[in-house]
Scaffold this motif. Structure first.
Motif, PDB file in Angstrom:
ATOM      1  N   UNK A   1      12.862   3.297 -10.354  1.00 19.55           N
ATOM      2  CA  UNK A   1      14.320   3.394 -10.438  1.00 19.55           C
ATOM      3  C   UNK A   1      15.010   2.226  -9.748  1.00 19.55           C
ATOM      4  N   UNK A   2      14.501   1.828  -8.573  1.00 23.52           N
ATOM      5  CA  UNK A   2      15.114   0.719  -7.852  1.00 23.52           C
ATOM      6  C   UNK A   2      14.896  -0.594  -8.596  1.00 23.52           C
ATOM      7  N   UNK A   3      13.703  -0.791  -9.135  1.00 21.19           N
ATOM      8  CA  UNK A   3      13.427  -2.003  -9.905  1.00 21.19           C
ATOM      9  C   UNK A   3      14.323  -2.082 -11.133  1.00 21.19           C
ATOM     10  N   UNK A   4      14.506  -0.962 -11.793  1.00 22.47           N
ATOM     11  CA  UNK A   4      15.382  -0.913 -12.969  1.00 22.47           C
ATOM     12  C   UNK A   4      16.815  -1.249 -12.592  1.00 22.47           C
ATOM     13  N   UNK A   5      17.260  -0.719 -11.468  1.00 20.63           N
ATOM     14  CA  UNK A   5      18.638  -0.954 -11.012  1.00 20.63           C
ATOM     15  C   UNK A   5      18.905  -2.430 -10.779  1.00 20.63           C
ATOM     16  N   UNK A   6      17.920  -3.152 -10.241  1.00 18.17           N
ATOM     17  CA  UNK A   6      18.118  -4.561  -9.905  1.00 18.17           C
ATOM     18  C   UNK A   6      17.539  -5.526 -10.941  1.00 18.17           C
ATOM     19  N   UNK A   7      16.970  -4.991 -12.013  1.00 26.83           N
ATOM     20  CA  UNK A   7      16.446  -5.859 -13.057  1.00 26.83           C
ATOM     21  C   UNK A   7      15.138  -6.533 -12.711  1.00 26.83           C
ATOM     22  N   UNK A   8      14.332  -5.914 -11.852  1.00 24.41           N
ATOM     23  CA  UNK A   8      13.029  -6.456 -11.468  1.00 24.41           C
ATOM     24  C   UNK A   8      11.956  -6.000 -12.457  1.00 24.41           C
ATOM     25  N   UNK A   9      10.926  -6.816 -12.625  1.00 24.09           N
ATOM     26  CA  UNK A   9       9.781  -6.460 -13.466  1.00 24.09           C
ATOM     27  C   UNK A   9       8.707  -5.797 -12.619  1.00 24.09           C
ATOM     28  N   UNK A  10       8.274  -4.603 -13.045  1.00 19.21           N
ATOM     29  CA  UNK A  10       7.193  -3.888 -12.365  1.00 19.21           C
ATOM     30  C   UNK A  10       6.010  -3.743 -13.307  1.00 19.21           C
ATOM     31  N   UNK A  11       4.849  -4.208 -12.864  1.00 21.18           N
ATOM     32  CA  UNK A  11       3.597  -4.071 -13.607  1.00 21.18           C
ATOM     33  C   UNK A  11       2.634  -3.263 -12.746  1.00 21.18           C
ATOM     34  N   UNK A  12       2.096  -2.189 -13.314  1.00 22.81           N
ATOM     35  CA  UNK A  12       1.169  -1.341 -12.575  1.00 22.81           C
ATOM     36  C   UNK A  12      -0.163  -1.208 -13.282  1.00 22.81           C
ATOM     37  N   UNK A  13      -1.147  -0.643 -12.558  1.00 25.82           N
ATOM     38  CA  UNK A  13      -2.508  -0.464 -13.077  1.00 25.82           C
ATOM     39  C   UNK A  13      -3.050  -1.771 -13.654  1.00 25.82           C
ATOM     40  N   UNK A  14      -2.820  -2.854 -12.909  1.00 25.45           N
ATOM     41  CA  UNK A  14      -3.247  -4.179 -13.364  1.00 25.45           C
ATOM     42  C   UNK A  14      -4.765  -4.316 -13.251  1.00 25.45           C
ATOM     43  N   UNK A  15      -5.409  -4.522 -14.394  1.00 24.52           N
ATOM     44  CA  UNK A  15      -6.857  -4.735 -14.457  1.00 24.52           C
ATOM     45  C   UNK A  15      -7.110  -6.095 -15.109  1.00 24.52           C
ATOM     46  N   UNK A  16      -8.382  -6.403 -15.296  1.00 24.64           N
ATOM     47  CA  UNK A  16      -8.731  -7.687 -15.902  1.00 24.64           C
ATOM     48  C   UNK A  16      -8.520  -7.695 -17.412  1.00 24.64           C
ATOM     49  N   UNK A  17      -8.177  -6.523 -17.989  1.00 23.40           N
ATOM     50  CA  UNK A  17      -7.989  -6.484 -19.435  1.00 23.40           C
ATOM     51  C   UNK A  17      -6.833  -5.602 -19.879  1.00 23.40           C
ATOM     52  N   UNK A  18      -6.065  -5.053 -18.922  1.00 23.80           N
ATOM     53  CA  UNK A  18      -4.945  -4.185 -19.313  1.00 23.80           C
ATOM     54  C   UNK A  18      -3.982  -4.011 -18.147  1.00 23.80           C
ATOM     55  N   UNK A  19      -2.760  -3.604 -18.448  1.00 25.91           N
ATOM     56  CA  UNK A  19      -1.768  -3.242 -17.440  1.00 25.91           C
ATOM     57  C   UNK A  19      -0.629  -2.503 -18.114  1.00 25.91           C
ATOM     58  N   UNK A  20       0.192  -1.842 -17.306  1.00 28.75           N
ATOM     59  CA  UNK A  20       1.389  -1.149 -17.784  1.00 28.75           C
ATOM     60  C   UNK A  20       2.629  -1.872 -17.290  1.00 28.75           C
ATOM     61  N   UNK A  21       3.616  -2.030 -18.166  1.00 29.45           N
ATOM     62  CA  UNK A  21       4.908  -2.585 -17.764  1.00 29.45           C
ATOM     63  C   UNK A  21       5.896  -1.428 -17.647  1.00 29.45           C
ATOM     64  N   UNK A  22       6.457  -1.242 -16.469  1.00 26.95           N
ATOM     65  CA  UNK A  22       7.384  -0.138 -16.240  1.00 26.95           C
ATOM     66  C   UNK A  22       8.837  -0.563 -16.373  1.00 26.95           C
ATOM     67  N   UNK A  23       9.162  -1.748 -15.937  1.00 27.84           N
ATOM     68  CA  UNK A  23      10.522  -2.276 -16.056  1.00 27.84           C
ATOM     69  C   UNK A  23      10.449  -3.784 -16.286  1.00 27.84           C
ATOM     70  N   UNK A  24      11.498  -4.347 -16.864  1.00 30.68           N
ATOM     71  CA  UNK A  24      11.620  -5.796 -16.997  1.00 30.68           C
ATOM     72  C   UNK A  24      10.580  -6.431 -17.898  1.00 30.68           C
ATOM     73  N   UNK A  25      10.318  -5.859 -19.062  1.00 31.06           N
ATOM     74  CA  UNK A  25       9.256  -6.359 -19.946  1.00 31.06           C
ATOM     75  C   UNK A  25       9.544  -7.774 -20.471  1.00 31.06           C
ATOM     76  N   UNK A  26      10.811  -8.208 -20.393  1.00 32.03           N
ATOM     77  CA  UNK A  26      11.168  -9.522 -20.922  1.00 32.03           C
ATOM     78  C   UNK A  26      10.516 -10.676 -20.141  1.00 32.03           C
ATOM     79  N   UNK A  27      10.027 -10.413 -18.941  1.00 36.28           N
ATOM     80  CA  UNK A  27       9.406 -11.484 -18.152  1.00 36.28           C
ATOM     81  C   UNK A  27       7.907 -11.628 -18.438  1.00 36.28           C
ATOM     82  N   UNK A  28       7.347 -10.733 -19.245  1.00 35.38           N
ATOM     83  CA  UNK A  28       5.915 -10.776 -19.544  1.00 35.38           C
ATOM     84  C   UNK A  28       5.715 -11.190 -20.997  1.00 35.38           C
ATOM     85  N   UNK A  29       5.010 -12.302 -21.194  1.00 32.49           N
ATOM     86  CA  UNK A  29       4.734 -12.786 -22.550  1.00 32.49           C
ATOM     87  C   UNK A  29       3.421 -12.165 -23.040  1.00 32.49           C
ATOM     88  N   UNK A  30       3.540 -11.298 -24.056  1.00 26.12           N
ATOM     89  CA  UNK A  30       2.366 -10.605 -24.580  1.00 26.12           C
ATOM     90  C   UNK A  30       2.041 -11.043 -25.996  1.00 26.12           C
TER      91      UNK A  30
END
Length: 280
Positions: free
Chosen positions: A251-280
């Motif tokens: 919620x805080x990241x969304x409020x301030x426009x920050x990008x949050x990436x979780x469960x980062x592995x060597x072959x996958x991750x989840x984007x929770x907020x700010x997907x525009x900063x990640x080039x997929x």
């Protein structure tokens, strides 16, 4: 000099007979942070916080804590940061640190009337409410950074490779700052995840390299509300972690426009907020 590890003797149990062996565990000791402030002719001191930390980089830890709590905003507000002696106590002098602020820095004693105890697992324990811990965070840079997914995939291993103490103990959190090409800029380890980040931000404050607006923060554990708040204070646009974010962190990241990436592995991750900063 502070030692980040301690030698112990263990009994290793396995499929064969028990085996007694030497081993190393991470050091954990309390650090009391004291604040000196006020006009030259009426200096005051009070104990601000006690945090359980891994000894080392204590100056950066104190300054990072004061900065991320909104108590100071720049190094030019600080006179000195040094260990102090306190007669009548049993703690070593390396577990007591006093930060002297310049006379023009205003401190509201009522705000800090209650000392808060910071455990190594929870940086906001004892604080009465979310309103009490939310500090003023400025908007992130209007020039967003972008990072490719392949670079993100490489970051957990790069952070782990930099963790020298973790290699010997397996008992530390890490906070690492990387550029958009995946090159490590700086990292810090600590038994407390919030301490590792305070040390990282404090080192930037000392070097005059804040804000970290063109860098990505990589965390070895989960993403809590407090870690997002600290990163926002440092101007960080992207946080990536091997663990999950909490609802308040999202919620805080969304409020301030920050990008949050979780469960980062060597072959996958989840984007929770700010997907525009990640080039997929």
């Amino acid at each position: 000099m502070a030692i980040p590890v301690q030698a112990v003797e263990i009994v290793r149990i396995g499929p064969n007979a028990p085996e007694t062996k030497p081993d190393l565990v991470v050091s954990e000791e309390p650090l009391e942070i004291r604040l000196g402030h006020g006009p030259v002719d009426n200096r005051q001191q009070f104990s601000l916080s006690v945090t359980m930390r891994t000894p080392g980089n204590d100056e950066a830890l104190c300054l990072g804590f004061l900065y991320t709590e909104g108590i100071i905003n720049a190094m030019d507000e600080v006179i000195s940061v040094k260990y102090c002696e306190d007669l009548g106590r049993n703690e070593g002098t390396e577990n007591l640190m006093r930060v002297e602020l310049k006379p023009f820095v205003e401190i509201d004693n009522e705000q800090f009337k209650r000392n808060f105890y910071t455990t190594s697992s929870c940086g906001v324990c004892g604080k009465a409410s979310i309103d009490a811990i939310k500090v003023s965070c400025e908007a992130l840079s209007s020039t967003p950074i972008q990072m490719g997914k392949e670079v993100l995939f490489s970051l957990p291993d790069r952070l782990r490779a930099s963790q020298n103490v973790f290699k010997h103990t397996g008992g530390l959190h890490a906070a690492g700052l990387f550029d958009v090409h995946g090159e490590l800029i700086v990292h810090h380890e600590d038994v407390g995840r919030h301490n590792a980040l305070d040390k990282l931000i404090g080192s930037g404050l000392i070097k005059g390299s804040l804000p970290f607006s063109n860098s990505i923060l990589v965390l070895s554990g989960r993403i809590s509300f407090e870690l997002v708040q600290k990163a926002l204070r440092a101007g960080i646009q992207i946080i990536a972690a091997v663990g999950a974010p909490s609802s308040l962190a999202v919620n805080l990241a969304e409020e301030f426009g920050m990008t949050l990436v979780g469960f980062l592995k060597t072959d996958r991750f989840n984007i929770y907020t700010g997907k525009e900063r990640v080039m997929v």
